[in-house]
Design a protein around this motif. Structure first.
Motif, PDB file in Angstrom:
ATOM      1  N   TRP A 204       0.292 -11.930   3.139  1.00  0.00           N
ATOM      2  CA  TRP A 204      -0.356 -10.723   3.662  1.00  0.00           C
ATOM      3  C   TRP A 204       0.637  -9.590   3.848  1.00  0.00           C
ATOM      4  O   TRP A 204       0.269  -8.412   3.719  1.00  0.00           O
ATOM      5  CB  TRP A 204      -1.069 -11.042   4.984  1.00  0.00           C
ATOM      6  N   LEU A 205       1.901  -9.911   4.128  1.00  0.00           N
ATOM      7  CA  LEU A 205       2.926  -8.876   4.255  1.00  0.00           C
ATOM      8  C   LEU A 205       3.076  -8.095   2.950  1.00  0.00           C
ATOM      9  O   LEU A 205       3.069  -6.854   2.943  1.00  0.00           O
ATOM     10  CB  LEU A 205       4.268  -9.508   4.638  1.00  0.00           C
ATOM     11  N   PHE A 206       3.179  -8.807   1.846  1.00  0.00           N
ATOM     12  CA  PHE A 206       3.373  -8.126   0.570  1.00  0.00           C
ATOM     13  C   PHE A 206       2.079  -7.487   0.068  1.00  0.00           C
ATOM     14  O   PHE A 206       2.109  -6.470  -0.630  1.00  0.00           O
ATOM     15  CB  PHE A 206       3.949  -9.092  -0.464  1.00  0.00           C
ATOM     16  N   PHE A 207       0.952  -8.075   0.405  1.00  0.00           N
ATOM     17  CA  PHE A 207      -0.335  -7.465   0.052  1.00  0.00           C
ATOM     18  C   PHE A 207      -0.456  -6.098   0.728  1.00  0.00           C
ATOM     19  O   PHE A 207      -0.894  -5.121   0.118  1.00  0.00           O
ATOM     20  CB  PHE A 207      -1.466  -8.387   0.521  1.00  0.00           C
ATOM     21  N   LEU A 208      -0.059  -6.034   1.996  1.00  0.00           N
ATOM     22  CA  LEU A 208      -0.048  -4.766   2.718  1.00  0.00           C
ATOM     23  C   LEU A 208       0.930  -3.793   2.059  1.00  0.00           C
ATOM     24  O   LEU A 208       0.636  -2.593   1.918  1.00  0.00           O
ATOM     25  CB  LEU A 208       0.344  -5.000   4.179  1.00  0.00           C
ATOM     26  N   GLY A 209       2.082  -4.306   1.647  1.00  0.00           N
ATOM     27  CA  GLY A 209       3.074  -3.468   0.985  1.00  0.00           C
ATOM     28  C   GLY A 209       2.552  -2.830  -0.280  1.00  0.00           C
ATOM     29  O   GLY A 209       2.837  -1.655  -0.576  1.00  0.00           O
ATOM     30  N   VAL A 210       1.770  -3.572  -1.062  1.00  0.00           N
ATOM     31  CA  VAL A 210       1.192  -3.013  -2.290  1.00  0.00           C
ATOM     32  C   VAL A 210       0.178  -1.923  -1.948  1.00  0.00           C
ATOM     33  O   VAL A 210       0.113  -0.885  -2.614  1.00  0.00           O
ATOM     34  CB  VAL A 210       0.542  -4.122  -3.135  1.00  0.00           C
ATOM     35  N   GLY A 211      -0.624  -2.143  -0.908  1.00  0.00           N
ATOM     36  CA  GLY A 211      -1.597  -1.126  -0.506  1.00  0.00           C
ATOM     37  C   GLY A 211      -0.923   0.180  -0.113  1.00  0.00           C
ATOM     38  O   GLY A 211      -1.348   1.268  -0.520  1.00  0.00           O
ATOM     39  N   ILE A 212       0.152   0.088   0.660  1.00  0.00           N
ATOM     40  CA  ILE A 212       0.891   1.287   1.069  1.00  0.00           C
ATOM     41  C   ILE A 212       1.558   1.928  -0.140  1.00  0.00           C
ATOM     42  O   ILE A 212       1.688   3.159  -0.226  1.00  0.00           O
ATOM     43  CB  ILE A 212       1.930   0.934   2.154  1.00  0.00           C
ATOM     44  N   ALA A 213       1.986   1.110  -1.115  1.00  0.00           N
ATOM     45  CA  ALA A 213       2.636   1.629  -2.327  1.00  0.00           C
ATOM     46  C   ALA A 213       1.727   2.589  -3.082  1.00  0.00           C
ATOM     47  O   ALA A 213       2.216   3.521  -3.740  1.00  0.00           O
ATOM     48  CB  ALA A 213       3.048   0.471  -3.231  1.00  0.00           C
ATOM     49  N   LEU A 214       0.419   2.371  -3.009  1.00  0.00           N
ATOM     50  CA  LEU A 214      -0.506   3.285  -3.682  1.00  0.00           C
ATOM     51  C   LEU A 214      -0.357   4.701  -3.128  1.00  0.00           C
ATOM     52  O   LEU A 214      -0.314   5.678  -3.892  1.00  0.00           O
ATOM     53  CB  LEU A 214      -1.944   2.789  -3.498  1.00  0.00           C
ATOM     54  N   PHE A 215      -0.246   4.829  -1.799  1.00  0.00           N
ATOM     55  CA  PHE A 215      -0.049   6.139  -1.178  1.00  0.00           C
ATOM     56  C   PHE A 215       1.320   6.720  -1.557  1.00  0.00           C
ATOM     57  O   PHE A 215       1.447   7.903  -1.869  1.00  0.00           O
ATOM     58  CB  PHE A 215      -0.142   6.023   0.347  1.00  0.00           C
ATOM     59  N   VAL A 216       2.349   5.871  -1.521  1.00  0.00           N
ATOM     60  CA  VAL A 216       3.710   6.316  -1.831  1.00  0.00           C
ATOM     61  C   VAL A 216       3.787   6.868  -3.251  1.00  0.00           C
ATOM     62  O   VAL A 216       4.353   7.948  -3.494  1.00  0.00           O
ATOM     63  CB  VAL A 216       4.709   5.156  -1.649  1.00  0.00           C
ATOM     64  N   LEU A 217       3.198   6.143  -4.206  1.00  0.00           N
ATOM     65  CA  LEU A 217       3.306   6.542  -5.603  1.00  0.00           C
ATOM     66  C   LEU A 217       2.408   7.729  -5.934  1.00  0.00           C
ATOM     67  O   LEU A 217       2.733   8.519  -6.824  1.00  0.00           O
ATOM     68  CB  LEU A 217       2.988   5.348  -6.499  1.00  0.00           C
ATOM     69  N   ARG A 218       1.305   7.877  -5.223  1.00  0.00           N
ATOM     70  CA  ARG A 218       0.480   9.087  -5.408  1.00  0.00           C
ATOM     71  C   ARG A 218       1.297  10.330  -5.059  1.00  0.00           C
ATOM     72  O   ARG A 218       1.192  11.368  -5.709  1.00  0.00           O
ATOM     73  CB  ARG A 218      -0.769   9.025  -4.537  1.00  0.00           C
ATOM     74  N   ARG A 219       2.105  10.221  -3.990  1.00  0.00           N
ATOM     75  CA  ARG A 219       2.895  11.363  -3.538  1.00  0.00           C
ATOM     76  C   ARG A 219       4.154  11.540  -4.394  1.00  0.00           C
ATOM     77  O   ARG A 219       4.528  12.657  -4.750  1.00  0.00           O
ATOM     78  CB  ARG A 219       3.278  11.171  -2.072  1.00  0.00           C
TER      79      ARG A 219
END
Length: 437
Positions: free
Chosen positions: A357-372
């Motif tokens: 779940w830690l890395f699953f959360l990390g991938v979700g946040i990565a979507l915001f990071v990479l959009r920016r």
């Protein structure tokens, strides 16, 4: 041959990818978690809503993954997204976690399920059957991409057939359960949803074959949605069958609701049939887990000079041969450990859940990071209702991570310790700045 320049090619059809996704998700869990979920449900309607909402949340996550996979297709999957968003050290630790905890632990557990049923039918030590399962599936996947996908397609068909048998038994053949006195307890939505989402888990593994999928990048969206549509429908029908044949209280009181249901419908033949169905489900998930797990190890080897041998792609067979062999070896070690300490399903969940779940959360946040960070990167597919749906995905993962750590157990401590070892190892091996995921 192991050509240093060899890379994955587009050899997979959409139905191959769907078979992999369905095969991973529909594992042995659907034969056991409905009993626990029923015990946490205040009514039959609530129980069905839990499974429907679980499918809906999985679709939200799939839409987030589809954007990432369409923009950056490749065999690295989550590994590539984490590297691009947070750097190579984060990707290193994730790849280590998959090889040491997530994928190999799942393979070993699933192999033991096969071993338990094989030992019950044919005799012999369960651990020996489990080890044989790991070696057989590793050999099939090393033999070539077509051998692996054909095996997966056949196993998935057999797995779905087993679930269809449960549905027919519950909705048509078994006598309807006598209605029990309605419960007065409330549904424990939080605890139940953790189990439901774990049973839906694994759909994200499909992104590891995006680079080998024929057609346009956007095709991964259809693959993910089709896979989850099939799984959600099957899960709802199976739970409807359980409710009709056993009733809510009967499901909650059963250690093996599928076996009890088929026993009511078909007698002793039903018990034998469900044993085969569970073994096939575990075998199907183990094969698909091996197929996708080796892809992330291959991508890891490409980025770390001292692990270059792990990043060699067999251009003739279309497989990451070395990665498959190492993954099989680690899985065998875990099978050996499991033969000494057989604490079962709960221990494996405790061991893997916090890390997963830690890395699953990390991938979700990565979507915001990479959009920016990379707004100009072509995105053949974009998540609808951005940023609402990605925020919902991240919130659900954060909640599940907290839930997996709320009551610290030995398995969770060991899993986090192994993750810590990966962090130390990342500084020793010094992941390079070159190469792209």
């Amino acid at each position: 041959m192991h050509d240093e320049a060899a890379r994955p090619t587009a050899t997979l059809r959409a139905r191959d990818a769907v078979a992999i996704a369905v095969g991973i998700v529909v594992g042995a869990g659907i034969f056991r978690t409905p009993a626990i979920v029923a015990g946490l449900s205040g009514s039959e309607a609530d129980m069905l809503w839990l499974w429907l909402i679980g499918g809906g949340l999985s679709v939200v996550g799939a839409l987030c993954y589809a954007e990432l996979a369409a923009a950056w297709p490749g065999a690295g999957g989550d590994y590539g997204y984490l590297v691009r968003a947070y750097g190579r050290r984060a990707g290193f630790v994730y790849a280590w976690a998959r090889l040491a905890v997530i994928q190999t632990g799942s393979v070993a557990l699933l192999a033991f399920i096969v071993g338990d049923y094989a030992a019950a039918v044919a005799g012999g030590p369960s651990a020996a059957w489990a080890a044989g399962t790991v070696m057989l599936l590793t050999a099939i996947n090393v033999a070539g991409v077509r051998a692996g996908t054909r095996t997966q397609a056949l196993l998935t068909l057999a797995e779905v057939a087993g679930l269809v048998l449960v549905v027919i038994a519950g909705l048509i053949l078994a006598p309807e359960a006598v209605a029990a006195v309605p419960r007065v307890t409330d549904t424990q939505w939080g605890a139940a949803m953790v189990l439901v989402l774990l049973t839906y888990g694994g759909w994200n593994e499909t992104v590891y074959v995006t680079g080998e999928l024929r057609g346009k990048r956007k095709r991964i969206v259809g693959v993910l949605l089709a896979s989850l549509g099939v799984v959600t429908l099957l899960y709802l029908l199976v739970n409807l069958a359980f409710l009709r044949g056993l009733g809510l209280s009967g499901i909650a009181a059963s250690d093996a609701p599928a076996a009890d249901l088929l026993g009511r419908a078909l007698g002793s033949a039903g018990s034998a049939a469900i044993a085969v169905a569970v073994a096939v489900a575990a075998l199907t998930s183990a094969n698909a887990t091996m197929f996708t797990g080796a892809r992330s190890s291959w991508a890891w080897g490409r980025d770390v000079q001292k692990l270059a041998w792990l990043g060699r792609w067999d251009g003739v067979r279309g497989t990451p041969g070395n990665a498959l062999l190492v993954q099989g070896g680690v899985s065998l070690l875990l099978v050996g450990a499991g033969a000494l300490v057989r604490d079962g399903f709960a221990l494996a969940v405790d061991y893997t859940a916090p890390v997963f779940w830690l890395f699953f959360l990390g991938v979700g946040i990565a979507l915001f990071v990479l959009r920016r960070r990379e707004p100009d990167t072509p995105r053949p597919f974009r998540v609808p209702l951005y940023p609402v749906l990605p925020a919902l995905f991240c919130a659900s993962n954060a909640w599940l991570l907290w839930s997996s750590l709320a009551y610290v157990k030995t398995g969770a401590v060991v899993g986090v310790a192994v993750l810590g070892a990966g962090i130390i190892l990342s500084f020793i091996l010094q992941p390079s700045k070159e190469s792209s995921p």
